[in-house]
Write an enzyme that holds these catalytic residues in place. Structure first.
Site, mmCIF file in Angstrom:
data_model
loop_
_atom_site.group_PDB
_atom_site.id
_atom_site.type_symbol
_atom_site.label_atom_id
_atom_site.label_comp_id
_atom_site.label_asym_id
_atom_site.label_seq_id
_atom_site.Cartn_x
_atom_site.Cartn_y
_atom_site.Cartn_z
ATOM 1 N N LYS A 1 -9.898 49.137 22.293
ATOM 2 C CA LYS A 1 -10.386 50.336 21.897
ATOM 3 C C LYS A 1 -9.592 51.009 21.820
ATOM 4 O O LYS A 1 -9.352 52.498 21.677
ATOM 5 C CB LYS A 1 -11.955 50.597 22.387
ATOM 6 C CG LYS A 1 -12.756 49.771 22.337
ATOM 7 C CD LYS A 1 -14.388 49.423 22.404
ATOM 8 C CE LYS A 1 -15.402 48.070 22.526
ATOM 9 N NZ LYS A 1 -16.836 48.036 23.428
ATOM 10 N N GLN B 1 -19.173 49.800 28.701
ATOM 11 C CA GLN B 1 -18.982 48.316 28.325
ATOM 12 C C GLN B 1 -20.130 47.350 28.949
ATOM 13 O O GLN B 1 -19.688 47.379 30.374
ATOM 14 C CB GLN B 1 -17.303 48.210 29.152
ATOM 15 C CG GLN B 1 -16.718 46.794 28.444
ATOM 16 C CD GLN B 1 -17.197 46.679 27.094
ATOM 17 O OE1 GLN B 1 -16.760 47.846 25.450
ATOM 18 N NE2 GLN B 1 -17.281 45.830 26.942
ATOM 19 N N ASP C 1 -22.244 53.334 20.667
ATOM 20 C CA ASP C 1 -22.246 51.864 20.407
ATOM 21 C C ASP C 1 -23.539 51.744 19.877
ATOM 22 O O ASP C 1 -23.785 50.902 19.388
ATOM 23 C CB ASP C 1 -22.555 50.926 22.177
ATOM 24 C CG ASP C 1 -21.486 50.660 22.394
ATOM 25 O OD1 ASP C 1 -20.920 50.013 21.731
ATOM 26 O OD2 ASP C 1 -21.320 50.699 23.666
#
Ligand code: GUN
Length: 293
Positions: free
Chosen positions: A53, A97, A120
């Site tokens: 990312k 994450q 997200d």
């Protein structure tokens, strides 16, 4: 059989994003979009995802920051980190994450993220808006799958789509998106999970089969209809004597045999993975442009 080349499409979209960053931000004297990732512990897959990312952010000209914490961080402290990132005016959007260590309640952490910074698309507000077809951040992997189908002009309206796996990150949201009354939706979707009876019989009726079970090589040729479209979300490291690293990546689909039977298929690696990352970039751009309120 044709490949659904996620790497190729992701590269095209990254070029488009980089041009927009230049025109909309840099050429106007504005700071480029700024994304942050919170990484707890040393889970190897998470380290790989976050590194990928960061690299993609650099490629398109975003600023990216990673906040790293040991796996024994307390839930309270992690909630404070989320509060800090919510309040930081410089950061347009951020992710935490997953997975998090077992002593931390993932739902509590995600619910603390300000939905307008939730790139997200995991916050219940964004999931609810997604289900209602309202402007929101879509979860990156399902969004990447829809973009891939769209760029290859694969119609979903009226098709029988079978999704294998009902995770909160992939299976459940992609089944909602594909059945919504919208572009790359309007499909008749069947969602299979651990209680489903006779998955091979259900899967073999699919015009489009989306596989997100987390079981290496689960889908074999007998589970796939002739000329179906197959989207493989699985990623597994398997030992290999043919690579320098000693391993290679494989999916949930037995690519060798299934690829001979279908019309389109995503490879692993180079299919859904790059599309997930580019979707996060698209969400970051959306956040920086304040398109979700
Ligand atoms: N772990 C596996 N996939 C994802 C993802 O898309 N986002 C986050 N935050 N964690 C993940």
């Amino acid at each position: 059989m044709k490949l659904l080349d996620g790497k190729l499409i992701a590269d095209q979209i990254k070029t488009e994003i980089a041009a927009e960053v230049k025109e909309r931000f840099l050429d106007q004297g504005l700071e480029p979009p700024h994304v942050a990732a919170v990484l707890v512990g040393e889970d190897p897959a998470s380290l790989t995802y976050v590194a990928a990312k960061e690299k993609a952010c650099r490629e398109v000209g975003f600023i990216s920051s990673v906040y790293r914490y040991p796996s024994n961080i307390t839930q309270e402290k992690l909630l404070e980190v989320v509060d800090f990132l919510n309040a930081d005016q410089e950061i347009d959007g951020f992710i935490v994450q997953l997975p998090l260590p077992a002593h931390i309640d993932e739902h509590k952490i995600i619910e603390r993220i300000n939905p307008v910074k939730d790139i997200d698309g995991f916050h219940p507000v964004n999931i609810g808006k997604m289900a209602l077809n309202l402007p929101c951040f879509l979860p990156a992997t399902p969004m990447g799958i829809l973009t891939l189908l769209d760029r290859y002009q694969i119609e979903t309206a009226g098709k029988n789509i079978v999704v294998l796996g009902r995770s909160h990150i992939v299976g459940t949201p992609v089944s909602i998106l594909l059945s919504r009354k919208s572009d790359r939706g309007n499909a008749t979707v069947t969602l299979c999970h651990s209680y489903s009876q006779d998955i091979p019989a259900i899967a073999s009726r699919a015009d489009i089969l989306v596989v997100a079970m987390g079981k290496e090589g689960f889908v074999t040729a007998d589970m796939v209809k002739q000329d179906a479209v197959v989207v493989d979300v699985g990623v597994h490291r398997v030992p290999s004597s043919e690579t320098k690293s000693g391993f290679r990546l494989k999916g949930d689909v037995d690519f060798e045999i299934v690829s001979r039977k279908c019309s389109y298929i995503t490879p692993v690696p180079g299919g859904v993975g790059p599309m997930t990352i580019v979707s996060l970039l698209q969400n970051t751009l959306k956040a920086a442009k304040k398109e979700v309120s």
